[in-house]
Design an enzyme around this catalytic site. Structure first.
Site, PDB file in Angstrom:
ATOM      1  N   HIS A 158       5.858 -11.129  -2.984  1.00 13.64           N
ATOM      2  CA  HIS A 158       5.582 -10.894  -1.564  1.00 13.64           C
ATOM      3  C   HIS A 158       5.294 -12.155  -0.771  1.00 13.64           C
ATOM      4  O   HIS A 158       5.164 -12.114   0.445  1.00 13.64           O
ATOM      5  CB  HIS A 158       4.369  -9.978  -1.395  1.00 13.64           C
TER       6      HIS A 158
HETATM    7  C1  UD1 Z   1      -1.024 -10.964   3.540  1.00 13.94           C
HETATM    8  C2  UD1 Z   1      -1.649 -12.351   3.417  1.00 13.94           C
HETATM    9  C3  UD1 Z   1      -1.342 -12.928   2.041  1.00 13.94           C
HETATM   10  C4  UD1 Z   1      -1.766 -11.976   0.950  1.00 13.94           C
HETATM   11  C5  UD1 Z   1      -1.163 -10.597   1.181  1.00 13.94           C
HETATM   12  C6  UD1 Z   1      -1.676  -9.617   0.169  1.00 13.94           C
HETATM   13  C7  UD1 Z   1      -1.819 -13.753   5.442  1.00 13.94           C
HETATM   14  C8  UD1 Z   1      -1.208 -14.861   6.205  1.00 13.94           C
HETATM   15  N1  UD1 Z   1      -1.091 -13.274   4.419  1.00 13.94           N
HETATM   16  O1  UD1 Z   1       0.371 -11.110   3.446  1.00 13.94           O
HETATM   17  O2  UD1 Z   1      -2.028 -14.155   1.867  1.00 13.94           O
HETATM   18  O3  UD1 Z   1      -1.330 -12.485  -0.298  1.00 13.94           O
HETATM   19  O4  UD1 Z   1      -1.522 -10.142   2.494  1.00 13.94           O
HETATM   20  O5  UD1 Z   1      -0.804  -8.559  -0.023  1.00 13.94           O
HETATM   21  O6  UD1 Z   1      -2.902 -13.315   5.756  1.00 13.94           O
HETATM   22  N2  UD1 Z   1       3.076  -4.260   6.195  1.00 13.94           N
HETATM   23  C9  UD1 Z   1       3.130  -2.889   6.096  1.00 13.94           C
HETATM   24  N3  UD1 Z   1       1.978  -2.210   5.837  1.00 13.94           N
HETATM   25  C10 UD1 Z   1       0.796  -2.826   5.666  1.00 13.94           C
HETATM   26  C11 UD1 Z   1       0.742  -4.223   5.773  1.00 13.94           C
HETATM   27  C12 UD1 Z   1       1.892  -4.911   6.045  1.00 13.94           C
HETATM   28  O7  UD1 Z   1       4.185  -2.276   6.239  1.00 13.94           O
HETATM   29  O8  UD1 Z   1      -0.211  -2.149   5.409  1.00 13.94           O
HETATM   30  C13 UD1 Z   1       4.326  -5.016   6.443  1.00 13.94           C
HETATM   31  C14 UD1 Z   1       4.595  -5.279   7.908  1.00 13.94           C
HETATM   32  O9  UD1 Z   1       5.964  -5.231   8.089  1.00 13.94           O
HETATM   33  C15 UD1 Z   1       4.094  -6.691   8.095  1.00 13.94           C
HETATM   34  C16 UD1 Z   1       4.391  -7.339   6.743  1.00 13.94           C
HETATM   35  O10 UD1 Z   1       4.198  -6.286   5.804  1.00 13.94           O
HETATM   36  O11 UD1 Z   1       4.732  -7.352   9.142  1.00 13.94           O
HETATM   37  C17 UD1 Z   1       3.486  -8.503   6.411  1.00 13.94           C
HETATM   38  O12 UD1 Z   1       2.108  -8.151   6.524  1.00 13.94           O
HETATM   39  P1  UD1 Z   1       0.991  -9.285   6.767  1.00 13.94           P
HETATM   40  O13 UD1 Z   1      -0.351  -8.691   6.677  1.00 13.94           O
HETATM   41  O14 UD1 Z   1       1.329 -10.096   7.964  1.00 13.94           O
HETATM   42  O15 UD1 Z   1       1.206 -10.260   5.565  1.00 13.94           O
HETATM   43  P2  UD1 Z   1       1.343  -9.997   4.006  1.00 13.94           P
HETATM   44  O16 UD1 Z   1       2.719 -10.416   3.606  1.00 13.94           O
HETATM   45  O17 UD1 Z   1       0.903  -8.629   3.665  1.00 13.94           O
HETATM   46  N1  UDP Z   2      -1.987  -4.528  -6.785  1.00  9.57           N
HETATM   47  C1  UDP Z   2      -2.107  -3.134  -6.734  1.00  9.57           C
HETATM   48  N2  UDP Z   2      -0.967  -2.389  -6.586  1.00  9.57           N
HETATM   49  C2  UDP Z   2       0.261  -2.954  -6.511  1.00  9.57           C
HETATM   50  C3  UDP Z   2       0.374  -4.364  -6.573  1.00  9.57           C
HETATM   51  C4  UDP Z   2      -0.779  -5.112  -6.703  1.00  9.57           C
HETATM   52  O1  UDP Z   2      -3.213  -2.603  -6.825  1.00  9.57           O
HETATM   53  O2  UDP Z   2       1.256  -2.215  -6.370  1.00  9.57           O
HETATM   54  C5  UDP Z   2      -3.234  -5.341  -6.885  1.00  9.57           C
HETATM   55  C6  UDP Z   2      -3.298  -6.301  -8.041  1.00  9.57           C
HETATM   56  O3  UDP Z   2      -3.883  -5.679  -9.163  1.00  9.57           O
HETATM   57  C7  UDP Z   2      -4.153  -7.429  -7.508  1.00  9.57           C
HETATM   58  C8  UDP Z   2      -3.903  -7.406  -6.002  1.00  9.57           C
HETATM   59  O4  UDP Z   2      -3.267  -6.152  -5.727  1.00  9.57           O
HETATM   60  O5  UDP Z   2      -5.529  -7.210  -7.732  1.00  9.57           O
HETATM   61  C9  UDP Z   2      -3.030  -8.543  -5.594  1.00  9.57           C
HETATM   62  O6  UDP Z   2      -2.646  -8.375  -4.281  1.00  9.57           O
HETATM   63  P1  UDP Z   2      -1.407  -9.152  -3.662  1.00  9.57           P
HETATM   64  O7  UDP Z   2      -0.463  -9.544  -4.729  1.00  9.57           O
HETATM   65  O8  UDP Z   2      -0.909  -8.301  -2.552  1.00  9.57           O
HETATM   66  O9  UDP Z   2      -2.095 -10.417  -2.971  1.00  9.57           O
HETATM   67  P2  UDP Z   2      -2.540 -11.881  -3.471  1.00  9.57           P
HETATM   68  O10 UDP Z   2      -3.424 -11.721  -4.640  1.00  9.57           O
HETATM   69  O11 UDP Z   2      -1.293 -12.654  -3.763  1.00  9.57           O
HETATM   70  O12 UDP Z   2      -3.209 -12.425  -2.272  1.00  9.57           O
END
Ligand code: UD1
Ligand code: UDP
Length: 366
Positions: A206
């Protein structure tokens, strides 16, 4: 003492849950402020339910947007709440936009900031997370570093030693506490038996620098296809919404779906995901938390990035970085599948949540 816990995304809910557990056992006055940076049910609500967490006192409904838009809206809404609540300390965890916004508002209002998982560095300023971490660390008053490596990163940047506490990472608490619950839960077992009918590798993807870049995403997908040609195993892929969106935009999603050995599923809850990790032969990921969990659970990990802010996992031999390079990926899989899983967990003893709360109570009440 009054504490505001600010969170917004899946990993923050998971990694703050041990701190919330610890706070529940005290008489302190505390509440949760949720920015709703993550809002889809399977990126948000499912974690509150499975981890049995209290509902946030405030839901700010910020949602998705460009960095400026998302962070700006958070600043406005968090300020209103902190002005009203006037806590002694704000707790933030990790490196998301929610963390930076929470810390910045608190700093301007002269409220103490506790940063959980302080001192991580990828040394890659192209990552939005690296900017968020560095800025948050430099305005924090209590820096809860998970390891000595993280502490040394902070010292090298001139942060005073008396603000830094090496406490381990709360992900160990969360993993150990919830794996036990998952293993005993019949519904989780049923889910698991339904998804997985063979040996499998687990994949998550992601990170913006991977999935927002078409060339890089294509290279990674090519690598995954090659794995399915070499190995009998399935690849289970709980897909992050960002990644699904990008794959569709780049016309890569149908190709991915056409490969019968890649099992694409919606993001799953924490209990389900821990079971998927625990039983995988190998984990392929670009996630921070997943690199840590793989290391803790003694499942070999291959990280689809050029760097990591979790070098401890590589040092103990639990993780290899391959970026988007297919040749490196295939070599790394061979190495990791033949590896003895005898490495030590470098992230602590699973009592970080309690330790953090004790330090805050001792310091703030003094
Ligand atoms: C964010 C964090 C990242 C973290 C990740 C965990 C920042 C800059 N990024 O990235 O560090 O590793 O969360 O998963 O803060 N979306 C949905 N539903 C949701 C959330 C997001 O559909 O509940 C989709 C939307 O299209 C959105 C895209 O995901 O535009 C990205 O979401 P965003 O929160 O901006 O960043 P993440 O990639 O989730
Ligand atoms: N995770 C989860 N369900 C999923 C994928 C990940 O519960 O389908 C959990 C995973 O166990 C970990 C956390 O989400 O604790 C990691 O989140 P993510 O990879 O979105 O973010 P990051 O750690 O890179 O910020």
């Amino acid at each position: 003492m009054k504490l505001s816990i600010i969170l917004g995304t899946r990993p923050e809910i998971i990694k703050l849950s041990p701190i919330i557990r610890a706070l529940e056992k005290t008489n302190e006055d505390w509440h949760i402020i949720h920015t709703n940076q993550h809002y889809s049910e399977n990126m948000d609500k499912i974690f509150f339910e499975e981890l049995n967490l209290p509902k946030p006192k405030y839901n700010l409904n910020i949602g998705s947007g460009t960095h400026g838009e998302q962070t700006g809206k958070m600043l406005i809404e968090i300020e209103k709440v902190l002005l009203k609540e006037n806590p002694d300390v704000v707790i933030v965890q990790g490196d998301t936009n929610t963390v930076l916004a929470g810390a910045l508002v608190a700093s301007k209002l002269k409220i103490d900031i506790a940063h959980v998982e302080a001192g991580l560095r990828s040394f890659d300023k192209n990552m939005p997370e690296e900017i968020n971490r560095v800025l948050t660390d430099h305005i924090s008053d209590y820096l809860f570093a998970p390891t000595e490596i993280a502490k040394n990163n902070l010292l090298r940047e001139g942060i005073e030693e008396n603000k830094i506490f090496v406490v381990g990472n709360t992900i160990v608490d969360a993993t150990l506490q919830n794996l036990k619950i998952a293993e005993k839960n019949e519904n989780i077992k049923a889910f698991f038996d339904n998804i997985v009918d063979d040996d499998y590798f687990l994949l998550t993807l992601h990170r913006a620098e991977n999935v927002d870049n078409k060339e890089r995403l294509k290279n990674i997908i090519d690598g995954i296809f090659t794995i399915t040609e070499i190995y009998e195993k399935y690849i289970v892929f709980p897909i992050h919404p960002r990644t699904k969106k990008r794959l569709e935009e780049f016309n890569l999603f149908d190709k991915l779906k056409s490969n019968k050995k890649i099992k694409i599923i919606e993001p799953v809850g924490y209990l389900e995901f821990l079971m998927l990790e625990k039983n995988a032969k190998l984990i392929l990921t670009d996630s921070g938390g997943v690199q840590e969990e793989a290391c803790i659970l003694k499942i070999p990990c291959i990280t689809l990035r050029d760097n990591t802010e979790r070098p401890e996992t590589v040092e103990v031999g639990a993780n290899i970085l391959v970026g988007d390079n297919k040749e490196k990926l295939i070599k790394a899989i061979e190495i990791m599948l033949n590896k003895e899983r005898t490495w030590e967990n470098p992230f602590g003893d699973g009592k970080s949540g309690k330790r953090i709360i004790k330090i805050l109570i001792d310091c703030i009440k003094r």
